[in-house]
Design a protein around this motif. Structure first.
Motif, PDB file in Angstrom:
ATOM      1  N   LEU A  99       1.013  -1.240   0.060  1.00  0.00           N
ATOM      2  CA  LEU A  99      -0.166  -0.095  -0.023  1.00  0.00           C
ATOM      3  C   LEU A  99       0.744   1.061  -0.051  1.00  0.00           C
ATOM      4  O   LEU A  99       1.659   1.220   0.740  1.00  0.00           O
ATOM      5  N   LEU A 100       0.589   2.164  -1.101  1.00  0.00           N
ATOM      6  CA  LEU A 100       1.391   3.445  -1.123  1.00  0.00           C
ATOM      7  C   LEU A 100       0.570   4.473  -0.877  1.00  0.00           C
ATOM      8  O   LEU A 100      -0.298   4.616  -1.549  1.00  0.00           O
ATOM      9  N   LEU A 101       0.968   5.444   0.321  1.00  0.00           N
ATOM     10  CA  LEU A 101       0.366   6.675   0.500  1.00  0.00           C
ATOM     11  C   LEU A 101       1.292   7.804   0.121  1.00  0.00           C
ATOM     12  O   LEU A 101       2.378   7.503   0.608  1.00  0.00           O
ATOM     13  N   TYR A 102       0.638   8.636  -0.284  1.00  0.00           N
ATOM     14  CA  TYR A 102       1.419   9.788  -0.741  1.00  0.00           C
ATOM     15  C   TYR A 102       0.768  11.238  -0.673  1.00  0.00           C
ATOM     16  O   TYR A 102      -0.579  11.058  -0.222  1.00  0.00           O
ATOM     17  N   THR A 103       1.372  12.489  -1.021  1.00  0.00           N
ATOM     18  CA  THR A 103       0.657  13.596  -0.744  1.00  0.00           C
ATOM     19  C   THR A 103       0.891  14.009  -2.219  1.00  0.00           C
ATOM     20  O   THR A 103       1.617  13.766  -3.150  1.00  0.00           O
ATOM     21  N   ASP A 104       0.128  15.267  -2.365  1.00  0.00           N
ATOM     22  CA  ASP A 104      -0.082  15.756  -3.877  1.00  0.00           C
ATOM     23  C   ASP A 104       1.252  16.263  -4.519  1.00  0.00           C
ATOM     24  O   ASP A 104       1.279  16.695  -5.575  1.00  0.00           O
ATOM     25  N   GLY A 105       2.300  16.608  -3.404  1.00  0.00           N
ATOM     26  CA  GLY A 105       3.261  17.017  -3.943  1.00  0.00           C
ATOM     27  C   GLY A 105       4.105  16.135  -4.838  1.00  0.00           C
ATOM     28  O   GLY A 105       4.919  16.448  -5.618  1.00  0.00           O
ATOM     29  N   VAL A 106       3.772  14.701  -5.093  1.00  0.00           N
ATOM     30  CA  VAL A 106       4.034  13.766  -5.654  1.00  0.00           C
ATOM     31  C   VAL A 106       3.565  13.918  -6.934  1.00  0.00           C
ATOM     32  O   VAL A 106       4.067  13.967  -8.155  1.00  0.00           O
ATOM     33  N   THR A 107       2.292  13.924  -7.049  1.00  0.00           N
ATOM     34  CA  THR A 107       1.316  13.621  -8.300  1.00  0.00           C
ATOM     35  C   THR A 107       1.035  14.832  -9.065  1.00  0.00           C
ATOM     36  O   THR A 107       0.901  15.080 -10.236  1.00  0.00           O
TER      37      THR A 107
ATOM     38  N   ASP B 245       6.790  21.707  -4.334  1.00  0.00           N
ATOM     39  CA  ASP B 245       5.864  21.509  -3.027  1.00  0.00           C
ATOM     40  C   ASP B 245       6.486  20.371  -2.196  1.00  0.00           C
ATOM     41  O   ASP B 245       7.273  19.539  -2.658  1.00  0.00           O
ATOM     42  N   ASP B 246       5.814  20.457  -0.800  1.00  0.00           N
ATOM     43  CA  ASP B 246       6.394  19.224   0.091  1.00  0.00           C
ATOM     44  C   ASP B 246       5.953  17.948  -0.557  1.00  0.00           C
ATOM     45  O   ASP B 246       4.842  17.975  -1.438  1.00  0.00           O
ATOM     46  N   ALA B 247       6.683  16.784  -0.291  1.00  0.00           N
ATOM     47  CA  ALA B 247       6.225  15.587  -1.020  1.00  0.00           C
ATOM     48  C   ALA B 247       6.633  14.315   0.014  1.00  0.00           C
ATOM     49  O   ALA B 247       7.570  14.584   0.519  1.00  0.00           O
ATOM     50  N   ALA B 248       5.765  13.697   0.194  1.00  0.00           N
ATOM     51  CA  ALA B 248       5.671  12.482   1.257  1.00  0.00           C
ATOM     52  C   ALA B 248       5.469  11.181   0.630  1.00  0.00           C
ATOM     53  O   ALA B 248       4.271  11.171  -0.208  1.00  0.00           O
ATOM     54  N   LEU B 249       6.100  10.067   0.468  1.00  0.00           N
ATOM     55  CA  LEU B 249       5.829   8.790   0.321  1.00  0.00           C
ATOM     56  C   LEU B 249       5.970   7.782   1.406  1.00  0.00           C
ATOM     57  O   LEU B 249       6.933   7.815   1.996  1.00  0.00           O
ATOM     58  N   LEU B 250       4.966   7.038   1.691  1.00  0.00           N
ATOM     59  CA  LEU B 250       4.974   6.034   2.686  1.00  0.00           C
ATOM     60  C   LEU B 250       4.458   4.718   2.052  1.00  0.00           C
ATOM     61  O   LEU B 250       3.449   4.613   1.618  1.00  0.00           O
ATOM     62  N   LEU B 251       5.424   3.581   2.054  1.00  0.00           N
ATOM     63  CA  LEU B 251       4.827   2.442   1.377  1.00  0.00           C
ATOM     64  C   LEU B 251       4.909   1.304   2.300  1.00  0.00           C
ATOM     65  O   LEU B 251       6.117   1.092   3.186  1.00  0.00           O
ATOM     66  N   LEU B 252       3.820   0.564   2.408  1.00  0.00           N
ATOM     67  CA  LEU B 252       3.685  -0.640   3.720  1.00  0.00           C
ATOM     68  C   LEU B 252       3.482  -1.925   2.629  1.00  0.00           C
ATOM     69  O   LEU B 252       2.714  -1.940   1.747  1.00  0.00           O
ATOM     70  N   ARG B 253       4.248  -2.921   3.278  1.00  0.00           N
ATOM     71  CA  ARG B 253       4.380  -4.272   2.544  1.00  0.00           C
ATOM     72  C   ARG B 253       4.258  -5.313   3.435  1.00  0.00           C
ATOM     73  O   ARG B 253       4.820  -5.328   4.475  1.00  0.00           O
ATOM     74  N   ARG B 254       3.129  -6.271   3.170  1.00  0.00           N
ATOM     75  CA  ARG B 254       2.938  -7.327   4.136  1.00  0.00           C
ATOM     76  C   ARG B 254       3.844  -8.444   3.255  1.00  0.00           C
ATOM     77  O   ARG B 254       3.748  -8.827   2.385  1.00  0.00           O
ATOM     78  N   ASN B 255       4.661  -9.074   4.406  1.00  0.00           N
ATOM     79  CA  ASN B 255       5.678  -9.773   4.046  1.00  0.00           C
ATOM     80  C   ASN B 255       5.886 -11.351   4.836  1.00  0.00           C
ATOM     81  O   ASN B 255       6.600 -11.869   4.776  1.00  0.00           O
TER      82      ASN B 255
END
Length: 408
Positions: free
Chosen positions: A310-318, A363-373
């Motif tokens: 699951l990738l969560l991000y802010t609009d500074g990325v897109t 713009d500020d940009a944040a990315l958080l990636l969660l992986r179930r392993n």
């Protein structure tokens, strides 16, 4: 380039480009500093050569003042004084050699000494400002560590990676926020974006994160966590302020809960590499605006099997644009770079994002990636309630996933 932060298993910030030699940056800065420090002397030498070659006498001597003036931008007061005395001695020697009248030569040398004194004062003030800036940046670093606490690389059966870049390179912090908290109710995380910039946005982000970390432990229901954040913002924000956010939780094995409050939809990446956007079935307003709209957020449940991410991000990325004003295609980038290591995936994404915008985000940009392993999930205990986490095999029934839109 804006200052980037990666939080992994340790609690110290790491460099973003881990594949580069660590000593290359300091060596380059040292070489550049030595070149800049020697430039004023080079200017004096060039003026001397031009004067000797041209034999013009007094014509070129005033240009010797460029040496101490340039030294004020790269050297301390002592260095400026040394360059100024060198220029004055050189000018006196050239003037005497060319037979310049004593009165004219004295005027040139007095002007040269005046420029040296002014340059020395400018260098002293510059040094003080640099020390103040260094102190402010150290405070900003401490504030970032307190606000955006490091996220561990592994939490129970999950792997986690974070990339954060503040648009204000000197501030190093901004209005984007993220947090991941292991709780008795499972792992819970939030990614959000505060309206506005500067210190007010940082204060609002601190408020949201403080309430989230507290409520995530106390509230068994994820919607109750969102409700506590909403009530806190309603008491403390102005009428035009709000926060877009996605709050997610993994209460049991193979199960994911998502609450979207006016934020960009997270990307769900299956174990086979398919990328889809988790669009909210019932859109909700941003946090802080519920009283104006009367709409309450709803909980989405979807399967989250081993290998899913699951990738969560802010609009500074897109919303990052290239020279042709084209937005960065995040879903395509994820499909190109996704792998079994979240840290490596986000490093490749962030590098590609910076290349897309030409090296600096606006713009500020944040990315958080969660992986179930892992198939087994430890029971997460609240701090102080037990010694070590116990491992239990989850037998929770898979919940039928909601409709979610597949990205092209």
């Amino acid at each position: 380039m804006s200052q980037a932060r990666h939080h992994g298993g340790d609690h110290a910030p790491r460099r973003l480009f881990r594949n580069r030699p660590a000593a290359r940056g300091p060596v380059r800065r040292c070489a550049a500093g030595q070149l800049a420090a020697g430039l004023p002397v080079l200017v004096v030498a060039v003026v001397v050569l031009v004067d000797v070659a041209g034999g013009a006498g007094l014509v070129w001597l005033p240009l010797l003042a460029a040496g101490p003036a340039l030294a004020a931008t790269t050297n301390g007061p002592r260095g400026v004084l040394c360059v100024g005395l060198l220029a004055a001695a050189t000018g006196a020697a050239l003037g005497v050699g060319h037979g310049v009248p004593a009165g004219e030569l004295a005027a040139v040398l007095c002007a040269l000494l005046a420029v040296t004194a002014a340059s020395g004062l400018a260098s002293l003030l510059r040094g003080r400002r640099e020390r103040v800036l260094a102190a402010v940046r150290s405070v900003a670093e401490a504030a970032q560590q307190a606000l955006l606490q490091p996220v561990p690389e592994t939490v129970g059966p999950f792997q986690v990676a974070v990339r954060y870049s503040a648009a204000a390179a000197e501030a190093r912090i901004g209005g984007d926020l993220y947090a991941l908290v292991p709780t008795p109710h499972g792992v819970r995380l939030i990614v959000g974006d505060v309206r506005g910039k500067g210190l007010p946005a940082v204060g609002t982000a601190a408020l949201v994160l403080g309430v989230f970390r507290e409520a995530a432990h106390d509230e068994p229901d994820l919607l109750a966590v969102v409700g506590r954040i909403e009530r806190s913002l309603a008491r403390n924000l102005g009428p035009d302020d709000f926060v877009t956010a996605v709050v997610a939780g993994c209460p049991r094995s193979g199960h994911l809960e998502v609450v979207n409050c006016g934020h960009a939809p997270p990307l769900l990446i299956s174990a086979s590499g398919e990328v889809g956007a988790v669009e909210p079935a019932h859109p909700a307003p941003p946090l802080g605006l519920r009283a104006l709209s009367g709409q309450a957020p709803r909980l989405q449940r979807l399967p989250f099997a081993v290998g899913d991410q699951l990738l969560l991000y802010t609009d500074g990325v897109t919303e990052a644009r290239d020279g042709a004003r084209e937005f960065y295609p995040l879903a395509d980038g994820v499909a190109r770079h996704v792998c079994d290591e979240p840290a490596r995936t986000l490093t490749a994404l962030h590098d590609e994002l910076l290349a897309h915008v030409g090296g600096r985000l606006h713009d500020d940009a944040a990315l958080l990636l969660l992986r179930r392993n892992a198939a087994e999930e430890p029971v997460l205990l609240a701090p102080g309630t037990g010694s070590t986490s116990q491992t239990a095999t989850s037998s929770a029934q898979r919940v039928t996933p909601p409709e979610w839109t597949r990205m092209p």
